[in-house]
Design an enzyme around this catalytic site. Structure first.
Site, PDB file in Angstrom:
ATOM      1  N   PRO A 190      82.655  14.136 109.793  1.00  0.00           N
ATOM      2  CA  PRO A 190      83.009  12.842 110.737  1.00  0.00           C
ATOM      3  C   PRO A 190      82.057  11.890 110.214  1.00  0.00           C
ATOM      4  CG  PRO A 190      82.506  15.151 112.003  1.00  0.00           C
ATOM      5  CD  PRO A 190      82.160  15.474 110.693  1.00  0.00           C
ATOM      6  N   GLU A 191      82.726  10.596 110.204  1.00  0.00           N
ATOM      7  CA  GLU A 191      81.939   9.562 110.015  1.00  0.00           C
ATOM      8  C   GLU A 191      82.283   8.633 111.275  1.00  0.00           C
ATOM      9  OE1 GLU A 191      80.820   7.536 106.689  1.00  0.00           O
ATOM     10  OE2 GLU A 191      81.496   8.897 105.140  1.00  0.00           O
TER      11      GLU A 191
END
Length: 271
Positions: A2-3
């Site tokens: 996840p960014e």
DNA sequence: CTTTACGCCTGACGGC
DNA sequence: TGCCGTCAGGCGTAAA
């Protein structure tokens, strides 16, 4: 992995479904995350009403009347909402049930994630205290980056990934942003012009916004019992493409290590 | 102060 | 087929 856009999409996905609901049960199946999940979390949360799901950097902030549950998804974490009695999957570590109808589950194979309770304002919490501006803050500008980089020898890629400078630029989007801005990832941060920092700011925002827009199309997955939010299909132009021709048709994409991380760039497009 | 190295952890992948 | 070594990576912390 996840960014920032994935975290924001998660916030938008779960927030409207849970806000205003009361915690009816908490089940910690495996407390061994990056920090151990507080043993008293069930007693602490049960009965409280969730007021809002907020975000700072890649931290999700579940706001209750008397405190916040801070959640970080680490490398491999995801949240989803399922119906009660849905079979647990491997790596479903924590389940928070709201109104006995909505079960929020934290799934995280690598357990680099985090779930902590705090009663102080999140901005004062040790984890968030030193964070720089959000990418969409006015403060985040070419002038800001240029001023902050004076005399810094560090590679610009490390510089823009430093959460004290700006939050939310992870390894993938750092490479992609610098490609779009035409800046070599290994260039010393202190040796980049104000003008080129302007371009970096624009590129960072473009890349993140593109991912966020694509994320909007996956929101429904947060309530699918068998769905995974999934990584977004942003077209990556250099990341993971070592040896492939760049779109410029004038060079092959190279992979180097900067600060222990894989970095990708086009030697012709980026200087 | 800045910069670098490391460890946490599992799944995917390649070689044999 | 299965075993094993290697790699990936966010981010806090320790060390240089």
């Amino acid at each position: 992995m996840p960014e920032l856009p994935e975290v924001e999409t998660t916030r938008r996905g779960v927030g409207p479904l849970l806000e205003g609901r009361r915690v009816s049960a908490v089940n910690v199946r495996n407390p061994n995350l990056r920090q151990p999940v507080l043993a008293s979390l069930p007693q602490r949360l049960t009965g409280l009403t969730l007021r809002a799901v907020e975000r700072r950097a890649k931290y999700l902030l579940f706001r209750f009347d008397n405190g916040f549950l801070i959640v970080h998804l680490g490398m491999s974490g995801s949240l989803r909402i399922v119906e009660p009695r849905t079979a647990f999957r491997k790596h479903d570590h924590v389940e928070i049930t709201f109104d006995a109808t909505h079960c929020l589950r934290l799934h995280d194979p690598r357990r680099f994630g985090l779930m902590v309770w705090t009663e102080e304002p999140p901005k004062d919490h040790a984890l968030l205290r030193h964070l720089g501006p959000e990418p969409w803050d006015e403060q985040f500008s070419g002038a800001y980056l240029h001023a902050g980089a004076r005399r810094r020898q560090a590679a610009v890629k490390n510089y823009i990934m430093d959460s004290r400078i700006v939050v939310g630029v992870g390894n993938i989007y750092a490479s992609e942003s610098l490609y779009r801005a035409g800046v070599h990832p290994n260039r010393a941060a202190g040796r980049i012009s104000r003008t080129r920092y302007d371009a970096i700011v624009v590129a960072v925002r473009e890349v993140l916004e593109e991912a966020l827009e694509l994320g909007g199309t996956t929101l429904r997955d947060f309530v699918h019992s068998d769905g995974e939010p999934g990584y977004f299909r942003v077209r990556l132009r250099v990341y993971g493409r070592a040896g492939e021709p760049c779109e410029c048709q004038g060079g092959l994409i190279r992979q180097i290590v900067i600060g222990q991380r894989s970095s990708f760039y086009c030697p012709r497009c980026q200087r």
